[in-house]
Design a protein around this motif. Sequence first.
Motif, mmCIF file in Angstrom:
data_model
loop_
_atom_site.group_PDB
_atom_site.id
_atom_site.type_symbol
_atom_site.label_atom_id
_atom_site.label_comp_id
_atom_site.label_asym_id
_atom_site.label_seq_id
_atom_site.Cartn_x
_atom_site.Cartn_y
_atom_site.Cartn_z
ATOM 1 N N ILE A 159 54.365 71.727 121.437
ATOM 2 C CA ILE A 159 53.603 70.586 120.934
ATOM 3 C C ILE A 159 52.571 70.143 121.965
ATOM 4 O O ILE A 159 51.414 69.854 121.636
ATOM 5 N N ALA A 160 52.981 70.077 123.226
ATOM 6 C CA ALA A 160 52.054 69.701 124.295
ATOM 7 C C ALA A 160 50.921 70.722 124.418
ATOM 8 O O ALA A 160 49.751 70.355 124.608
ATOM 9 N N ALA A 161 51.253 72.003 124.304
ATOM 10 C CA ALA A 161 50.217 73.042 124.355
ATOM 11 C C ALA A 161 49.248 72.899 123.190
ATOM 12 O O ALA A 161 48.029 73.064 123.351
ATOM 13 N N LEU A 162 49.782 72.575 122.009
ATOM 14 C CA LEU A 162 48.950 72.398 120.826
ATOM 15 C C LEU A 162 47.948 71.252 121.013
ATOM 16 O O LEU A 162 46.742 71.404 120.786
ATOM 17 N N VAL A 163 48.446 70.106 121.477
ATOM 18 C CA VAL A 163 47.590 68.926 121.624
ATOM 19 C C VAL A 163 46.520 69.148 122.687
ATOM 20 O O VAL A 163 45.336 68.853 122.482
ATOM 21 N N THR A 164 46.919 69.674 123.848
ATOM 22 C CA THR A 164 45.942 69.869 124.925
ATOM 23 C C THR A 164 44.904 70.915 124.557
ATOM 24 O O THR A 164 43.722 70.780 124.908
ATOM 25 N N ALA A 165 45.310 71.964 123.844
ATOM 26 C CA ALA A 165 44.351 72.996 123.447
ATOM 27 C C ALA A 165 43.357 72.464 122.419
ATOM 28 O O ALA A 165 42.156 72.755 122.491
ATOM 29 N N LEU A 166 43.847 71.689 121.454
ATOM 30 C CA LEU A 166 42.946 71.095 120.466
ATOM 31 C C LEU A 166 41.953 70.152 121.138
ATOM 32 O O LEU A 166 40.760 70.141 120.813
ATOM 33 N N ALA A 212 45.996 77.117 125.385
ATOM 34 C CA ALA A 212 47.266 77.188 124.651
ATOM 35 C C ALA A 212 48.113 78.390 125.027
ATOM 36 O O ALA A 212 49.330 78.278 125.186
ATOM 37 N N THR A 213 47.465 79.542 125.201
ATOM 38 C CA THR A 213 48.216 80.794 125.307
ATOM 39 C C THR A 213 49.123 80.889 126.535
ATOM 40 O O THR A 213 50.303 81.225 126.398
ATOM 41 N N PRO A 214 48.633 80.621 127.758
ATOM 42 C CA PRO A 214 49.521 80.816 128.916
ATOM 43 C C PRO A 214 50.630 79.782 129.014
ATOM 44 O O PRO A 214 51.618 80.020 129.715
ATOM 45 N N GLN A 215 50.507 78.634 128.341
ATOM 46 C CA GLN A 215 51.548 77.607 128.431
ATOM 47 C C GLN A 215 52.811 77.996 127.677
ATOM 48 O O GLN A 215 53.898 77.547 128.037
ATOM 49 N N ALA A 232 41.232 75.088 116.022
ATOM 50 C CA ALA A 232 42.612 74.996 115.543
ATOM 51 C C ALA A 232 43.226 76.379 115.347
ATOM 52 O O ALA A 232 44.383 76.623 115.729
ATOM 53 N N LEU A 233 42.460 77.303 114.778
ATOM 54 C CA LEU A 233 42.982 78.657 114.571
ATOM 55 C C LEU A 233 43.238 79.357 115.899
ATOM 56 O O LEU A 233 44.249 80.057 116.061
ATOM 57 N N ALA A 234 42.321 79.185 116.863
ATOM 58 C CA ALA A 234 42.516 79.795 118.177
ATOM 59 C C ALA A 234 43.770 79.256 118.842
ATOM 60 O O ALA A 234 44.517 79.991 119.497
ATOM 61 N N LEU A 243 46.475 77.977 117.277
ATOM 62 C CA LEU A 243 47.645 78.482 116.554
ATOM 63 C C LEU A 243 47.866 79.960 116.826
ATOM 64 O O LEU A 243 49.011 80.427 116.872
ATOM 65 N N PHE A 244 46.787 80.720 117.011
ATOM 66 C CA PHE A 244 46.924 82.128 117.378
ATOM 67 C C PHE A 244 47.516 82.257 118.773
ATOM 68 O O PHE A 244 48.335 83.140 119.042
ATOM 69 N N GLY A 245 47.092 81.385 119.684
ATOM 70 C CA GLY A 245 47.448 81.536 121.087
ATOM 71 C C GLY A 245 48.848 81.095 121.439
ATOM 72 O O GLY A 245 49.481 81.680 122.330
ATOM 73 N N ILE A 246 49.368 80.064 120.778
ATOM 74 C CA ILE A 246 50.664 79.501 121.164
ATOM 75 C C ILE A 246 51.795 80.529 121.136
ATOM 76 O O ILE A 246 52.573 80.615 122.092
ATOM 77 N N PRO A 247 51.944 81.346 120.099
ATOM 78 C CA PRO A 247 53.073 82.296 120.110
ATOM 79 C C PRO A 247 52.828 83.577 120.895
ATOM 80 O O PRO A 247 53.765 84.329 121.145
#
Length: 415
Positions: free
Chosen positions: A107-114, A81-84, A42-44, A46-50
């Motif tokens: 949101i889609a990046a969050l769900v798929t990464a988790l 998550a990061t490249p999306q 989860a932390l990875a 949240l770190f990666g999305i922005p």
Amino acid sequence: MLINEMAPYLLFGFLIAGCMHAFIPSTIYSRYLAQPKFKSVALATLFGIPLPLCSCGVIPTAMSLRREGASKGATTAFLIATPQTGVDSIVATYSLMGLPFAIIRPIAALVTALLGGQLASMIERTRTDEKETIKIVSECTNGNCSTADVKPNTFFGKLKEALHYAFVDMMQDIGKWLVVGLIVAGLITVFVPDSAFEVFRDNSVASILLVLCLAVPMYLCATGSIPIAVALMLKGLTPGAGLVLLMAGPACNMASILVINKVLGRKILITYLSSIITGAVGFGLMIDHVLPRQCFLSNLVVQDACCHDKNNWFSICCTIVFVTLLVNALIRYFIATRNSQSTILNSDNMKQIFIINGMNCNHCRTSAEKAILSVAGVTSASVDLATKVAIVEGTATPEVICKAVEEVGFSCTKA
């Protein structure tokens, strides 16, 4: 018109990205990612999305996190998550595609990464190698540091670093891909007849499968994919297909596939691809069949007879600034290339020269340079992105240096 619409948001997004780079310590991203648990995943995520990392830049960054002790689950989540997304691409998505796309994309990046990260943790949890941490040298070897590792301590120094990263480094990294995306979007809009995709109009499954087949192997950055998605949707493809391009295009490409297979293994690669494809198709179908589709179509920037009304003076000024910064970054790039070639020709026998393949952005260059500097016996190292050449001083053997470079996802040969 597309450039005028995106320029203000791109400049703002680049600035935010630069501030994140300069003011947030890089060590914070690996400090909390070591355990093969959902919290690390989860932390990875949240770190990666922005983070404003493109498809090529995220690979060495993720491999560096892995070498510093991040679990395979956290590394996989970060890679998904990061490249999306990224602050720059989210803001640019809002500028061309409207608020609904700008909300559902992270949101889609969050769900798929988790999903992908947790599956990777479950696969590797029973393995002994997941309990091991592989630390790289965090201190500068023999008191020598790469300029990429040294960050200023004062506020104004960090602000200068943020501006340089935002409007020089990032311009060099994704500027060309953004221009390619805009040109492709313009060509599609002007030269592709509306009847070309008539068979896919309102056909959600066919549209999604078509885009998925095109997006998975090719390289698209998160920001450069936006105008292409808009152009395809204006030609008749569904909003769900547009989201599939935004998700699968940046996250899946042959470079990522090869490196993940080599460093993390085939099982993690299958998990990685399955999570992205399943998430992209699932969210695409949800947009087309569950959510009100018109919400995702009504906010698109449509080229019509009145489009000149949108090109106000502020947008035009931002476009001029953006183009000026892009030209400046390219000039700096070519000057650095010429200086690097001169340095190679004049290098003495005490220096070792290596060819490093797989670098596509400044993040790649920095990761390769850090990997070389972490080798015992290396006193200095300079990596040039344009020529793919590394000049190394010290007593370390070529085999050890190449091994360190290959561990972060690149190929290395002694020149």
